[in-house]
Scaffold this motif. Structure first.
Motif, PDB file in Angstrom:
ATOM      1  N   TRP A  18       0.827  -1.211   0.000  1.00  0.00           N
ATOM      2  CA  TRP A  18       0.000   0.000   0.000  1.00  0.00           C
ATOM      3  C   TRP A  18       0.857   1.255   0.000  1.00  0.00           C
ATOM      4  O   TRP A  18       1.810   1.361   0.779  1.00  0.00           O
ATOM      5  CB  TRP A  18      -0.914   0.013   1.236  1.00  0.00           C
ATOM      6  CG  TRP A  18      -2.240   0.647   0.983  1.00  0.00           C
ATOM      7  CD1 TRP A  18      -2.711   1.843   1.466  1.00  0.00           C
ATOM      8  CD2 TRP A  18      -3.303   0.135   0.166  1.00  0.00           C
ATOM      9  NE1 TRP A  18      -3.977   2.091   1.004  1.00  0.00           N
ATOM     10  CE2 TRP A  18      -4.361   1.050   0.193  1.00  0.00           C
ATOM     11  CE3 TRP A  18      -3.437  -1.027  -0.598  1.00  0.00           C
ATOM     12  CZ2 TRP A  18      -5.552   0.854  -0.495  1.00  0.00           C
ATOM     13  CZ3 TRP A  18      -4.619  -1.227  -1.293  1.00  0.00           C
ATOM     14  CH2 TRP A  18      -5.670  -0.299  -1.237  1.00  0.00           C
ATOM     15  N   PHE A  44      -8.316   5.667   8.719  1.00  0.00           N
ATOM     16  CA  PHE A  44      -7.670   5.552   7.408  1.00  0.00           C
ATOM     17  C   PHE A  44      -6.815   4.278   7.435  1.00  0.00           C
ATOM     18  O   PHE A  44      -5.593   4.335   7.390  1.00  0.00           O
ATOM     19  CB  PHE A  44      -6.771   6.759   7.144  1.00  0.00           C
ATOM     20  CG  PHE A  44      -7.445   8.104   7.324  1.00  0.00           C
ATOM     21  CD1 PHE A  44      -8.115   8.720   6.273  1.00  0.00           C
ATOM     22  CD2 PHE A  44      -7.388   8.768   8.548  1.00  0.00           C
ATOM     23  CE1 PHE A  44      -8.718   9.964   6.432  1.00  0.00           C
ATOM     24  CE2 PHE A  44      -7.988  10.016   8.715  1.00  0.00           C
ATOM     25  CZ  PHE A  44      -8.654  10.614   7.666  1.00  0.00           C
ATOM     26  N   GLY A  46      -6.014   1.682   5.494  1.00  0.00           N
ATOM     27  CA  GLY A  46      -5.091   1.240   4.457  1.00  0.00           C
ATOM     28  C   GLY A  46      -4.797  -0.244   4.572  1.00  0.00           C
ATOM     29  O   GLY A  46      -5.691  -1.065   4.770  1.00  0.00           O
ATOM     30  N   ASN A  62     -11.714   1.710   9.430  1.00  0.00           N
ATOM     31  CA  ASN A  62     -12.490   2.361   8.384  1.00  0.00           C
ATOM     32  C   ASN A  62     -11.554   2.803   7.267  1.00  0.00           C
ATOM     33  O   ASN A  62     -10.361   3.023   7.488  1.00  0.00           O
ATOM     34  CB  ASN A  62     -13.191   3.595   8.968  1.00  0.00           C
ATOM     35  CG  ASN A  62     -13.894   4.428   7.909  1.00  0.00           C
ATOM     36  OD1 ASN A  62     -14.993   4.087   7.474  1.00  0.00           O
ATOM     37  ND2 ASN A  62     -13.273   5.537   7.500  1.00  0.00           N
ATOM     38  N   ASP A  63     -12.099   2.927   6.087  1.00  0.00           N
ATOM     39  CA  ASP A  63     -11.384   3.578   4.998  1.00  0.00           C
ATOM     40  C   ASP A  63     -12.410   4.074   4.000  1.00  0.00           C
ATOM     41  O   ASP A  63     -13.487   3.477   3.856  1.00  0.00           O
ATOM     42  CB  ASP A  63     -10.404   2.613   4.325  1.00  0.00           C
ATOM     43  CG  ASP A  63      -9.267   3.349   3.626  1.00  0.00           C
ATOM     44  OD1 ASP A  63      -8.162   3.420   4.196  1.00  0.00           O
ATOM     45  OD2 ASP A  63      -9.495   3.877   2.513  1.00  0.00           O
ATOM     46  N   ASN A  65     -11.998   4.000   0.900  1.00  0.00           N
ATOM     47  CA  ASN A  65     -11.895   3.138  -0.274  1.00  0.00           C
ATOM     48  C   ASN A  65     -12.786   1.908  -0.086  1.00  0.00           C
ATOM     49  O   ASN A  65     -12.460   0.986   0.665  1.00  0.00           O
ATOM     50  CB  ASN A  65     -10.432   2.725  -0.465  1.00  0.00           C
ATOM     51  CG  ASN A  65     -10.189   1.971  -1.757  1.00  0.00           C
ATOM     52  OD1 ASN A  65     -10.992   1.144  -2.162  1.00  0.00           O
ATOM     53  ND2 ASN A  65      -9.073   2.251  -2.402  1.00  0.00           N
ATOM     54  N   ILE A  69     -12.127  -1.822   1.847  1.00  0.00           N
ATOM     55  CA  ILE A  69     -12.907  -2.262   3.007  1.00  0.00           C
ATOM     56  C   ILE A  69     -13.632  -3.568   2.701  1.00  0.00           C
ATOM     57  O   ILE A  69     -13.795  -4.426   3.581  1.00  0.00           O
ATOM     58  CB  ILE A  69     -13.877  -1.154   3.451  1.00  0.00           C
ATOM     59  CG1 ILE A  69     -13.093  -0.032   4.139  1.00  0.00           C
ATOM     60  CG2 ILE A  69     -14.961  -1.681   4.373  1.00  0.00           C
ATOM     61  CD1 ILE A  69     -12.328  -0.459   5.391  1.00  0.00           C
ATOM     62  N   ASN A 178     -17.069   1.799   6.146  1.00  0.00           N
ATOM     63  CA  ASN A 178     -16.636   2.576   4.973  1.00  0.00           C
ATOM     64  C   ASN A 178     -17.381   3.907   4.981  1.00  0.00           C
ATOM     65  O   ASN A 178     -18.453   4.043   4.423  1.00  0.00           O
ATOM     66  CB  ASN A 178     -16.938   1.761   3.699  1.00  0.00           C
ATOM     67  CG  ASN A 178     -16.809   2.564   2.420  1.00  0.00           C
ATOM     68  OD1 ASN A 178     -17.731   2.609   1.609  1.00  0.00           O
ATOM     69  ND2 ASN A 178     -15.684   3.212   2.222  1.00  0.00           N
ATOM     70  N   TYR A 212      -6.170   7.798  -5.140  1.00  0.00           N
ATOM     71  CA  TYR A 212      -6.563   6.772  -4.179  1.00  0.00           C
ATOM     72  C   TYR A 212      -8.078   6.639  -4.096  1.00  0.00           C
ATOM     73  O   TYR A 212      -8.623   5.563  -3.958  1.00  0.00           O
ATOM     74  CB  TYR A 212      -5.963   7.122  -2.812  1.00  0.00           C
ATOM     75  CG  TYR A 212      -6.347   6.181  -1.704  1.00  0.00           C
ATOM     76  CD1 TYR A 212      -5.891   4.868  -1.692  1.00  0.00           C
ATOM     77  CD2 TYR A 212      -7.173   6.599  -0.676  1.00  0.00           C
ATOM     78  CE1 TYR A 212      -6.242   4.000  -0.682  1.00  0.00           C
ATOM     79  CE2 TYR A 212      -7.527   5.737   0.349  1.00  0.00           C
ATOM     80  CZ  TYR A 212      -7.063   4.440   0.338  1.00  0.00           C
ATOM     81  OH  TYR A 212      -7.416   3.586   1.336  1.00  0.00           O
ATOM     82  N   SER A 213      -8.763   7.766  -4.159  1.00  0.00           N
ATOM     83  CA  SER A 213     -10.227   7.756  -4.207  1.00  0.00           C
ATOM     84  C   SER A 213     -10.650   8.850  -5.174  1.00  0.00           C
ATOM     85  O   SER A 213      -9.855   9.710  -5.551  1.00  0.00           O
ATOM     86  CB  SER A 213     -10.833   8.012  -2.822  1.00  0.00           C
ATOM     87  OG  SER A 213     -10.595   9.355  -2.423  1.00  0.00           O
TER      88      SER A 213
END
Length: 293
Positions: A18, A44, A46, A62-63, A65, A69, A178, A212-213
């Motif tokens: 990552w 975050f 990752g 959580n993320d 992305n 998740i 998420n 990344y998003s």
């Protein structure tokens, strides 16, 4: 109430490569971890290098992305983890440059939305292990667009690590979500510990990693996160935040009186080889005297 320690699992480690992963920074992070806390939050998450090193017994991860998740949720599920490993074995048996691009292009087709969650999880892990530098990057349409990595023997199926993650997420009191970081942290309360590893403030105008998003992470988001740190401090939570050592980041946390430590971290993921190596980062926290000898 303080956490009840689980038996340490020496096999537990990230199952993904990552960008911005914290494996190289772990020796520094360990120095500043609180000795006691209740629930561990990582908004975050990752690849989870800090999570899997710390191995808290109560956690909320959580993320933003959703594809990332989804992999955590599949690995946690009893049926999903076995199906995931089997699908990864199928990917491994067919792996080639042509196969990589066929799998990569799946999210450009209308029927991608009909794929099961376990198929999507296997696809992400396969692409992560075989794409250039282990990046996760999407274009403006949300399509994965990292090129082929051309590795001789990529470790596509690491079933030992995946099963260790499955065991841990089920042994611990774990919640996976998420959402935006502000939503996740609404439930954090006195005695909890939050590790924050947001997308870093770019050290130059050309170094920003925005793929990344779809929404990226702007200066306004950095300020919003800083304000959340102020709120967490007021609630009696402890937080530790990683970020780049830019004047902007140092200024916004200095002005609130938080404790800032500058550390060096080795970065291996960069499209330009000459820019890989040690760079200065900051660890920001709202406590002192936690450093361990």
């Amino acid at each position: 109430m303080t956490r009840t320690k689980l038996e340490r699992n020496v096999l537990l480690q990230p199952y993904l490569k990552w960008a911005g992963g914290k494996r190289q920074l772990l020796p520094e992070i360990r120095k500043y971890l609180p000795k006691k806390y209740n629930t561990y939050y990582e908004p975050f998450v990752g690849a989870g290098a800090v999570l899997f090193d710390l191995q808290p017994s109560r956690l909320v991860i959580n993320d933003v992305n959703i594809e990332l998740i989804n992999t955590y949720k599949i690995i946690k599920s009893k049926d999903g983890v076995e199906a995931l490993i089997n699908l990864l074995k199928e990917h491994n048996s067919q792996h080639s440059k042509e196969y990589f691009y066929m799998i990569r292009d799946e999210d450009r087709k209308d029927d991608y939305k009909n794929k099961s969650d376990v198929e999507k999880a296997a696809r992400l892990i396969y692409l992560n292990k075989t794409c250039f530098n282990g990046l996760f990057r999407v274009n403006s349409q949300g399509q994965f667009n990292v090129p082929f990595g051309n590795y001789k023997n990529p470790k596509i199926v690491n079933d030992i690590v995946i099963k260790a993650v499955h065991k841990y997420l089920n042994s611990a009191d774990s919640f996976i979500t998420n959402q935006d970081f502000e939503e996740v942290l609404k439930t954090a309360k006195k005695g909890d510990f939050i590790y924050l590893d947001p997308p870093y403030d770019p050290v130059s105008d050309t170094s920003s990693f925005t793929g990344y998003s779809l929404n990226g992470f702007s200066k306004e988001d950095q300020l919003r996160l800083r304000d959340m740190c102020v709120e967490l401090d007021k609630r009696g939570c402890k937080f530790l935040l990683s970020n780049s050592a830019t004047p902007f980041i140092k200024d916004i946390y200095n002005e609130k009186g938080f404790n800032i430590k500058t550390v060096s971290a080795k970065r291996n993921i960069n499209s330009v080889a000459s820019k890989r190596g040690k760079i200065d980062e900051v660890l920001v926290m709202n406590y002192v005297n936690e450093e361990k000898p």
